[in-house]
Design an enzyme around this catalytic site. Structure first.
Site, mmCIF file in Angstrom:
data_model
loop_
_atom_site.group_PDB
_atom_site.id
_atom_site.type_symbol
_atom_site.label_atom_id
_atom_site.label_comp_id
_atom_site.label_asym_id
_atom_site.label_seq_id
_atom_site.Cartn_x
_atom_site.Cartn_y
_atom_site.Cartn_z
ATOM 1 N N CYS A 13 1.037 -1.201 0.062
ATOM 2 C CA CYS A 13 0.139 -0.090 -0.031
ATOM 3 C C CYS A 13 1.025 1.392 0.042
ATOM 4 O O CYS A 13 2.017 1.245 -0.520
ATOM 5 C CB CYS A 13 -1.160 -0.240 1.041
ATOM 6 S SG CYS A 13 -0.152 -0.162 2.935
ATOM 7 N N ASN A 16 2.304 1.460 4.470
ATOM 8 C CA ASN A 16 2.737 -0.007 4.975
ATOM 9 C C ASN A 16 2.353 0.226 6.406
ATOM 10 O O ASN A 16 3.011 -0.525 7.244
ATOM 11 C CB ASN A 16 4.189 -0.160 4.687
ATOM 12 C CG ASN A 16 4.316 -1.811 5.268
ATOM 13 O OD1 ASN A 16 5.397 -1.977 5.630
ATOM 14 N ND2 ASN A 16 3.308 -2.459 5.076
ATOM 15 N N CYS A 18 -1.352 0.598 7.317
ATOM 16 C CA CYS A 18 -2.873 0.377 7.604
ATOM 17 C C CYS A 18 -3.137 -1.070 6.592
ATOM 18 O O CYS A 18 -3.354 -2.147 7.196
ATOM 19 C CB CYS A 18 -3.755 1.816 7.043
ATOM 20 S SG CYS A 18 -3.393 2.908 7.990
ATOM 21 N N ARG A 19 -3.403 -0.708 5.367
ATOM 22 C CA ARG A 19 -3.947 -1.991 4.537
ATOM 23 C C ARG A 19 -3.255 -3.131 4.274
ATOM 24 O O ARG A 19 -3.499 -4.125 4.582
ATOM 25 C CB ARG A 19 -4.369 -1.284 3.352
ATOM 26 C CG ARG A 19 -5.542 -0.192 3.402
ATOM 27 C CD ARG A 19 -5.674 0.661 2.006
ATOM 28 N NE ARG A 19 -4.413 1.516 1.778
ATOM 29 C CZ ARG A 19 -4.378 2.217 0.654
ATOM 30 N NH1 ARG A 19 -5.183 1.984 -0.206
ATOM 31 N NH2 ARG A 19 -3.196 2.941 0.604
ATOM 32 N N SER A 20 -1.942 -2.828 3.928
ATOM 33 C CA SER A 20 -1.040 -4.004 3.562
ATOM 34 C C SER A 20 -0.819 -4.722 4.619
ATOM 35 O O SER A 20 -0.531 -5.985 4.731
ATOM 36 C CB SER A 20 0.114 -3.707 2.793
ATOM 37 O OG SER A 20 0.964 -2.536 3.423
ATOM 38 N N ASP A 131 -8.275 3.965 0.987
ATOM 39 C CA ASP A 131 -7.334 4.363 2.058
ATOM 40 C C ASP A 131 -7.854 4.834 3.335
ATOM 41 O O ASP A 131 -8.541 5.958 3.063
ATOM 42 C CB ASP A 131 -6.262 5.535 1.330
ATOM 43 C CG ASP A 131 -5.197 5.829 2.214
ATOM 44 O OD1 ASP A 131 -5.069 5.617 3.384
ATOM 45 O OD2 ASP A 131 -4.208 6.587 1.789
#
Ligand code: 4NP
Length: 167
Positions: A13, A16, A18-20, A131
């Protein structure tokens, strides 16, 4: 690739944090539950370098914790030569994908680079994992739901493509 090699997967993401990291944590848990931890290695990275060395965002950690998952990764920036190390690089949104495709040859992108929501059975035509960084707590729950839906499909893909390829 030879059958006994470890398959290396990286979720990417922007920051690095939050999402990934969530995708890494959930996918690694599925891999462990299937007894494949020795065969499939999961990491994550960001296209940006602002948060290098940090644990996941506290809001992402809270969402993961309430779903029984602890996130312990440390942020790092994706490097050009990571494309040599990873068999599959999964971008969380189109901006991440565009950034990654600028870092590799077109044939490498075709072979190794995928968009996360292409594995989401309920993507409804939306190609991006939104995001959540500048939004409210709800955004983190939305990310969790998307990641939870797509990770089993990603694992199926990895097993079919890399562990039991057709003869
Ligand atoms: P991520 O979220 O890409 O899912 O880790 C973000 C984290 C940090 C920033 C943006 C997005 N930031 O601008 O610092």
């Amino acid at each position: 690739m030879e059958p006994s090699k470890t398959v290396n997967v990286c979720f990417v993401c922007l920051g690095n944090i939050c999402r990934s990291p969530l995708a890494q944590g959930l996918c690694a848990r599925l891999v462990a539950e299937e007894g494949l931890a020795g065969r499939i290695h999961i990491e994550s990275a960001g296209t940006g370098d602002w948060h290098v060395g940090k644990l996941p965002d506290s809001r992402m950690q809270a969402t993961a914790n309430k779903n029984g998952l602890r996130l312990t990764s440390r942020a790092r920036q994706f490097r050009r030569d990571d494309f040599d190390r990873f068999d599959l690089v999964v971008a969380m949104d189109r901006a991440n994908e565009a950034e990654l495709s600028r870092m590799c040859a077109p044939e490498t992108a075709r072979e190794k680079l995928k968009l996360f929501r292409s594995f989401d059975p309920q993507c409804n035509g939306d190609p991006d994992v939104p995001d959540p960084y500048y939004g409210g707590n709800d955004g983190f729950d939305v990310v969790f739901q998307i990641v939870q839906r797509a990770c089993p499909e990603i694992l199926k893909h990895v097993k079919t493509r890399f562990l039991d390829p057709p003869a």
